[in-house]
Design an enzyme around this catalytic site. Sequence first.
Site, mmCIF file in Angstrom:
data_model
loop_
_atom_site.group_PDB
_atom_site.id
_atom_site.type_symbol
_atom_site.label_atom_id
_atom_site.label_comp_id
_atom_site.label_asym_id
_atom_site.label_seq_id
_atom_site.Cartn_x
_atom_site.Cartn_y
_atom_site.Cartn_z
ATOM 1 N N GLU A 171 19.323 19.754 47.761
ATOM 2 C CA GLU A 171 17.930 20.519 48.462
ATOM 3 C C GLU A 171 18.579 21.299 49.315
ATOM 4 O O GLU A 171 18.958 20.679 50.265
ATOM 5 C CB GLU A 171 16.809 19.702 48.600
ATOM 6 C CG GLU A 171 15.677 20.534 49.251
ATOM 7 C CD GLU A 171 14.314 19.700 49.481
ATOM 8 O OE1 GLU A 171 13.760 20.172 50.353
ATOM 9 O OE2 GLU A 171 14.111 18.711 48.728
ATOM 10 N N GLU A 192 11.362 25.295 57.045
ATOM 11 C CA GLU A 192 10.170 24.069 56.622
ATOM 12 C C GLU A 192 9.797 23.869 57.899
ATOM 13 O O GLU A 192 10.283 23.824 59.055
ATOM 14 C CB GLU A 192 10.971 22.814 56.193
ATOM 15 C CG GLU A 192 9.859 21.796 55.798
ATOM 16 C CD GLU A 192 10.659 20.619 55.250
ATOM 17 O OE1 GLU A 192 10.056 19.921 54.401
ATOM 18 O OE2 GLU A 192 11.936 20.252 55.171
#
Length: 189
Positions: free
Chosen positions: A115, A120
Amino acid sequence: TLADNCWGGGNEERQCYTPAPANHRVADGLLSIIARRQSHSGPAFPPDQRTTPEKRRASRTKPFTSARLSTDGRASWRYGKMQVRAKLPQGQGTWPAIWMLPEGWDYGAWAASGEIDIMELVGHEPNTYHGTLHYGDSWPKNKHSGKPYKLSVGSFADEFHVYSIDWKQGEISWYLDGKLWQTQNKWSS
């Protein structure tokens, strides 16, 4: 991909993701993803886990709705420059993210196949975002590496910023508003 989803993404989200236009819209060249305080019920398991009649019928009700947009099955990339211009929300409980998952899970379940988190942000830290790689083995034996980027003044909710990565074979570099701030070249799957 827009579909009712009350199972979340493994992070115990408190919202159901809905295809309802009330949770996302495009206007004046901007995509808005909107969280709402409203009860919603939907599937409790993802389609690939609905193997028994009980799981196919199971539903969950959650106190919020939002939208989760995906290119899964529509587009995929290997290497290149990806950038997103965004103004992020802030506040306890928000967790906006722009990430890339594999097209196929050739090395195993998350995070063995990898990933890449382009951006984020954990809402209670509105001046800090993270660029992270997840890899190694399947959860809970997975690994991650990366760093946070912290603004010296203000928050990422104050104005738009451009979050980008430059992904080359064996190396991924993160940029904020065109300025390099992190490069990673060690991971394994």
